[in-house]
Scaffold this motif. Structure first.
Motif, short mmCIF file in Angstrom:
data_model
loop_
_atom_site.label_atom_id
_atom_site.label_comp_id
_atom_site.label_asym_id
_atom_site.label_seq_id
_atom_site.Cartn_x
_atom_site.Cartn_y
_atom_site.Cartn_z
N MET A 1 0.82 -1.18 0.00
CA MET A 1 0.00 0.00 0.00
C MET A 1 0.88 1.26 0.00
O MET A 1 0.62 2.19 -0.75
N ILE A 2 1.90 1.26 0.83
CA ILE A 2 2.77 2.43 0.92
C ILE A 2 3.56 2.60 -0.37
O ILE A 2 3.74 3.72 -0.86
N GLU A 3 4.01 1.49 -0.96
CA GLU A 3 4.72 1.58 -2.23
C GLU A 3 3.81 2.21 -3.30
O GLU A 3 4.24 3.09 -4.05
N ALA A 4 2.57 1.78 -3.35
CA ALA A 4 1.62 2.34 -4.32
C ALA A 4 1.37 3.82 -4.04
O ALA A 4 1.36 4.64 -4.96
N ALA A 5 1.17 4.16 -2.78
CA ALA A 5 0.91 5.56 -2.42
C ALA A 5 2.08 6.46 -2.80
O ALA A 5 1.88 7.56 -3.33
N ALA A 6 3.30 5.98 -2.58
CA ALA A 6 4.48 6.77 -2.95
C ALA A 6 4.56 6.93 -4.46
O ALA A 6 4.78 8.03 -4.97
N GLY A 7 4.36 5.84 -5.18
CA GLY A 7 4.43 5.90 -6.64
C GLY A 7 3.35 6.79 -7.25
O GLY A 7 3.63 7.57 -8.17
N SER A 9 1.85 9.25 -5.78
CA SER A 9 2.17 10.64 -5.40
C SER A 9 3.24 11.23 -6.31
O SER A 9 3.15 12.40 -6.70
N VAL A 10 4.25 10.44 -6.65
CA VAL A 10 5.28 10.91 -7.56
C VAL A 10 4.68 11.18 -8.93
O VAL A 10 4.91 12.25 -9.53
N PHE A 11 3.89 10.25 -9.42
CA PHE A 11 3.28 10.42 -10.74
C PHE A 11 2.42 11.69 -10.79
O PHE A 11 2.44 12.42 -11.77
N LEU A 12 1.67 11.94 -9.72
CA LEU A 12 0.79 13.11 -9.68
C LEU A 12 1.49 14.39 -9.23
O LEU A 12 0.87 15.44 -9.15
N GLU A 13 2.79 14.26 -8.92
CA GLU A 13 3.56 15.39 -8.39
C GLU A 13 2.87 15.98 -7.16
O GLU A 13 2.76 17.19 -7.00
N ASP A 14 2.44 15.11 -6.29
CA ASP A 14 1.69 15.46 -5.08
C ASP A 14 2.60 15.32 -3.86
O ASP A 14 2.68 14.26 -3.24
N THR A 82 12.29 -1.88 -0.34
CA THR A 82 13.41 -1.41 -1.17
C THR A 82 12.92 -0.52 -2.30
O THR A 82 13.60 0.44 -2.67
N HIS A 83 11.74 -0.80 -2.82
CA HIS A 83 11.20 0.05 -3.89
C HIS A 83 10.86 1.44 -3.36
O HIS A 83 11.12 2.45 -4.04
N VAL A 84 10.31 1.52 -2.17
CA VAL A 84 10.01 2.83 -1.58
C VAL A 84 11.31 3.58 -1.30
O VAL A 84 11.41 4.79 -1.56
N LEU A 85 12.32 2.88 -0.80
CA LEU A 85 13.61 3.52 -0.56
C LEU A 85 14.21 4.07 -1.85
O LEU A 85 14.75 5.18 -1.87
N GLU A 86 14.11 3.33 -2.93
CA GLU A 86 14.62 3.81 -4.22
C GLU A 86 13.80 4.97 -4.75
O GLU A 86 14.35 5.94 -5.27
N THR A 87 12.48 4.90 -4.60
CA THR A 87 11.63 6.01 -5.04
C THR A 87 11.98 7.27 -4.27
O THR A 87 12.12 8.35 -4.85
N ALA A 88 12.13 7.15 -2.96
CA ALA A 88 12.49 8.30 -2.13
C ALA A 88 13.86 8.85 -2.55
O ALA A 88 14.03 10.07 -2.64
N ARG A 89 14.81 7.96 -2.80
CA ARG A 89 16.15 8.41 -3.22
C ARG A 89 16.07 9.21 -4.51
O ARG A 89 16.65 10.29 -4.63
N ILE A 90 15.32 8.71 -5.47
CA ILE A 90 15.18 9.40 -6.75
C ILE A 90 14.50 10.76 -6.56
O ILE A 90 14.79 11.72 -7.27
N GLN A 91 13.63 10.85 -5.55
CA GLN A 91 12.93 12.11 -5.26
C GLN A 91 13.75 13.05 -4.37
O GLN A 91 13.26 14.09 -3.95
N GLY A 92 14.98 12.66 -4.07
CA GLY A 92 15.86 13.54 -3.30
C GLY A 92 15.91 13.26 -1.81
O GLY A 92 16.52 14.02 -1.06
N GLN A 93 15.28 12.19 -1.35
CA GLN A 93 15.32 11.80 0.07
C GLN A 93 16.03 10.45 0.17
O GLN A 93 15.40 9.41 -0.01
N ASN A 94 17.31 10.47 0.45
CA ASN A 94 18.04 9.22 0.57
C ASN A 94 17.81 8.64 1.97
O ASN A 94 18.46 9.04 2.93
#
Length: 180
Positions: A1-7, A9-14, A82-94
């Motif tokens: 659920m959190i992985e989907a919510a993060a993805g 949010s990134v897609f929607l620039e939210d 790990t996917h959420v960690l990578e998404t966050a890293r790409i978004q500037g939050q390592n």
């Protein structure tokens, strides 16, 4: 659920909902992957009464809330983390420095049993249902060169599974995106 919510949010620039997903992630990960530094029992999620570790009462570094359920579902959880960690890293939050040790412990712990280590009676009554799946590439890629990054079981599991295909559900082609 959190992985989907993060993805999403990134897609929607939210940014608001991305930060909300990250707050849920920060609360949920320590309640899903145990480290002895957490204390004698796993952390709890305030709004979630689920503290069922499938009868497990002995907690060791790397144990997952779903280890005694089966390693397939455990793998889904580790993969999502790990996917959420990578998404966050790409978004500037390592966030890898904060959660990397926990992920490393979980990968090493579960990979050892997937590779055939004897299961002690203190772990799931001495019986594990294997099937971790192709879930280690992202975590291994992020953590293998970090200080204290010895990951021999994970390295062996990743190498034996390459090229990692798909589990036909949540994980696909991670050698392509994260392999050496």
């Amino acid at each position: 659920m959190i992985e989907a919510a993060a993805g999403i949010s990134v897609f929607l620039e939210d940014r608001f909902n991305f930060e909300r997903a990250m707050a849920m992630f920060a609360e949920r990960v320590p309640a899903y992957l145990y480290l002895t530094s957490d204390g004698p029992t796993p952390a709890a999620v305030a709004r979630c009464g689920d503290r069922d570790w499938h009868g497990q009462r002995t907690y060791v570094d790397g144990l997952s809330q779903e280890t005694c359920r089966d390693l397939t579902h455990t793998g889904y959880g580790i993969s999502a983390i790990t996917h959420v960690l990578e998404t966050a890293r790409i978004q500037g939050q390592n966030l890898w420095p904060r959660y990397g040790g926990r992920v490393r412990a979980a990968l090493e712990f579960h990979a050892s049993y997937q590779l055939g280590a004897d299961v002690p009676d203190s772990l799931c009554g001495g019986e594990l249902t294997l099937g971790l799946g192709p879930v280690a590439e992202v975590g291994y890629a992020a953590l293998r060169t970090a200080p204290g990054a010895e990951m021999p079981h994970t390295a062996s599991l990743v190498t034996r599974g390459r090229p990692a295909g798909s589990n036909n559900l949540f994980v696909a082609w991670e050698t392509l995106t994260h392999g050496e």
